[in-house]
Design a protein around this motif. Sequence first.
Motif, mmCIF file in Angstrom:
data_model
loop_
_atom_site.group_PDB
_atom_site.id
_atom_site.type_symbol
_atom_site.label_atom_id
_atom_site.label_comp_id
_atom_site.label_asym_id
_atom_site.label_seq_id
_atom_site.Cartn_x
_atom_site.Cartn_y
_atom_site.Cartn_z
ATOM 1 N N ALA A 120 27.637 -5.273 -18.721
ATOM 2 C CA ALA A 120 26.737 -4.031 -19.461
ATOM 3 C C ALA A 120 26.319 -3.007 -18.582
ATOM 4 C CB ALA A 120 25.477 -4.772 -20.301
ATOM 5 N N HIS A 121 26.309 -1.799 -18.926
ATOM 6 C CA HIS A 121 25.955 -0.493 -18.180
ATOM 7 C C HIS A 121 25.025 0.382 -18.857
ATOM 8 C CE1 HIS A 121 27.102 3.578 -16.259
ATOM 9 N NE2 HIS A 121 26.173 3.002 -15.846
ATOM 10 N N ASP A 122 24.002 0.855 -18.521
ATOM 11 C CA ASP A 122 23.250 1.838 -19.186
ATOM 12 C C ASP A 122 22.584 2.685 -18.261
ATOM 13 O OD1 ASP A 122 22.380 1.973 -22.420
ATOM 14 O OD2 ASP A 122 20.663 2.935 -21.080
ATOM 15 N N VAL A 123 22.175 3.909 -18.645
ATOM 16 C CA VAL A 123 21.551 4.994 -17.795
ATOM 17 C C VAL A 123 20.442 5.457 -18.429
ATOM 18 C CG1 VAL A 123 22.097 7.363 -16.700
ATOM 19 C CG2 VAL A 123 23.905 5.371 -16.833
ATOM 20 N N CYS A 124 19.432 5.726 -17.488
ATOM 21 C CA CYS A 124 17.833 6.278 -18.111
ATOM 22 C C CYS A 124 17.427 7.583 -17.126
ATOM 23 C CB CYS A 124 16.795 5.160 -18.103
ATOM 24 S SG CYS A 124 15.403 5.710 -18.470
ATOM 25 N N SER A 125 17.248 8.456 -17.613
ATOM 26 C CA SER A 125 16.597 9.657 -17.088
ATOM 27 C C SER A 125 14.999 9.384 -16.332
ATOM 28 C CB SER A 125 16.712 10.932 -17.988
ATOM 29 O OG SER A 125 18.116 11.248 -18.583
ATOM 30 N N LEU A 126 15.069 9.922 -15.433
ATOM 31 C CA LEU A 126 13.707 9.637 -14.681
ATOM 32 C C LEU A 126 13.430 11.091 -13.975
ATOM 33 C CD1 LEU A 126 14.516 6.268 -12.633
ATOM 34 C CD2 LEU A 126 13.244 6.375 -14.737
ATOM 35 N N SER A 127 12.213 11.083 -13.404
ATOM 36 C CA SER A 127 11.743 12.271 -12.793
ATOM 37 C C SER A 127 11.309 11.894 -11.349
ATOM 38 C CB SER A 127 10.566 12.838 -13.275
ATOM 39 O OG SER A 127 9.878 13.859 -12.718
ATOM 40 N N GLY A 128 12.418 12.372 -10.257
ATOM 41 C CA GLY A 128 12.006 12.063 -8.996
ATOM 42 C C GLY A 128 13.147 11.705 -8.245
ATOM 43 N N ASP A 129 13.200 11.372 -7.186
ATOM 44 C CA ASP A 129 14.690 11.249 -6.492
ATOM 45 C C ASP A 129 14.167 9.728 -5.813
ATOM 46 O OD1 ASP A 129 16.618 11.029 -4.767
ATOM 47 O OD2 ASP A 129 15.909 12.188 -3.177
ATOM 48 N N ASP A 151 0.920 -1.210 0.127
ATOM 49 C CA ASP A 151 -0.087 -0.048 -0.028
ATOM 50 C C ASP A 151 0.882 1.318 0.118
ATOM 51 O OD1 ASP A 151 -2.238 -1.307 0.097
ATOM 52 O OD2 ASP A 151 -2.306 -1.714 2.233
ATOM 53 N N PHE A 152 2.023 1.207 0.557
ATOM 54 C CA PHE A 152 2.802 2.473 0.799
ATOM 55 C C PHE A 152 4.122 2.366 0.085
ATOM 56 C CE2 PHE A 152 5.775 5.007 3.371
ATOM 57 C CZ PHE A 152 5.499 6.114 2.815
ATOM 58 N N ASN A 153 4.531 2.904 -0.785
ATOM 59 C CA ASN A 153 5.868 2.880 -1.530
ATOM 60 C C ASN A 153 6.272 4.447 -1.559
ATOM 61 O OD1 ASN A 153 5.945 0.159 -2.649
ATOM 62 N ND2 ASN A 153 3.869 0.806 -3.280
ATOM 63 N N PRO A 154 7.248 4.665 -0.615
ATOM 64 C CA PRO A 154 7.783 6.206 -0.384
ATOM 65 C C PRO A 154 8.382 6.648 -1.502
ATOM 66 C CG PRO A 154 9.129 4.635 0.989
ATOM 67 C CD PRO A 154 8.015 3.810 0.526
ATOM 68 N N ILE A 155 9.146 5.877 -2.533
ATOM 69 C CA ILE A 155 9.934 6.161 -3.787
ATOM 70 C C ILE A 155 9.032 6.054 -4.957
ATOM 71 C CG2 ILE A 155 11.827 5.739 -5.162
ATOM 72 C CD1 ILE A 155 13.292 4.637 -2.711
ATOM 73 N N ARG A 156 8.747 7.476 -5.656
ATOM 74 C CA ARG A 156 7.900 7.374 -6.613
ATOM 75 C C ARG A 156 8.608 8.135 -7.878
ATOM 76 N NH1 ARG A 156 2.502 6.323 -5.828
ATOM 77 N NH2 ARG A 156 1.723 8.044 -7.459
ATOM 78 N N LEU A 157 8.907 7.316 -8.983
ATOM 79 C CA LEU A 157 9.526 7.978 -9.919
ATOM 80 C C LEU A 157 8.824 7.826 -11.376
ATOM 81 C CD1 LEU A 157 12.794 6.028 -9.172
ATOM 82 C CD2 LEU A 157 12.255 8.339 -8.412
ATOM 83 N N CYS A 158 8.653 8.913 -12.092
ATOM 84 C CA CYS A 158 7.993 8.837 -13.320
ATOM 85 C C CYS A 158 8.855 8.761 -14.361
ATOM 86 C CB CYS A 158 7.153 10.068 -13.488
ATOM 87 S SG CYS A 158 6.051 10.160 -14.934
#
Length: 371
Positions: free
Chosen positions: A301-310, A249-256
Amino acid sequence: MKFTCEKAKLVSAISVAIRTVAPKSAIAALEGIHMRVGEDLQLTGFNLETGITVRVEADIAECGECIMPARLFFDIVRKMPDDEVSIHVDADWKVHLRSGISSFSIMATDPEDYPELPDVAFTNGIRIPQNALRELISGTIFAVSQNQARPILTGCLIEVDNETITMVGVDGFRLARRCYHTAEPTERLLKFVVPAEALREVEKILEDSDEPATFTLGPKHILFEMGASTLVCRILEGEFLNWRRVIPDFNPIRLCANVNALTASIERVNLIVSEKLKSPVRCLFSQDCADFRTVTTIGSAHDVCSLSGDGKELEIGFNCRYLLDALKAVPTDEVMLELSNQLSPIILTPCEGSDYDYSYMVLPVRLKAGT
């Protein structure tokens, strides 16, 4: 029995009915297509678990019924010239097929031994647009269990209340839920599980249109009506997982995240992972960024993706395939990633403002130092 039918319509109908013809059966009749000519032409395939009946417009000259050899019948009609197909079955079950300059004679069999399909009353059905039902199925069926040790989980749960139709698939490692909000009250409260194999056939028959599909629940069977086709199958018995209790029910980390960008990053990292070289993807979620790494005997392998949020520097491991399956089922361009800690699942839900109602849950994989 005697009738004439357009080749294209007949080929299309046979291709649907033949999907549930039993390839091998103790009842020889089930290895063929049951053809009944009355007010229209009806073709049926049945394997004692699932039955499909397709109605076809035809110019009826004489009514009757027989069992056609399924594969041979399909191959002959498919290879005939693009013209009307004329079929006549005589009293000795000899079938005469003609189209243009082509003609064939094959043998049918007596339909007396063909089992009756389960009887489900065509009343009190639930109506839903065909494209909406197809989205419910495609958005959940990939998460259905393949393990026959728990047969109830080899199907999708369908829940109906006054305002929503919800479908859920789960296999012990992931969960997929899609929900359709009905335009009108259903005035029903239903809960049942449909085998995945039957739902895959339903998905193939459904069209990408707003035309209605109807499903009707009987005591032990479910009937789907889709245009000129109907499918009936046995529902699974048992206690399905209480999916509402397993989703945190509760997930403190939210990333878009952008679905395409996130999918592309994980697919690149997944290139060195195979069924033989299983290795989790190591995900590090930080401020506006996700860092993906994996190591196998092939390499790294290594890759990076941009997200919105902490992401609060949360590091967590996942099975690449399960995460990709969930992302590919997401119907929106943006998705919300909900996380809590290393041992809690990742939840994929719509970002704010979306009209879609879905959730995908993937359990984490425990990471080892240095992997």
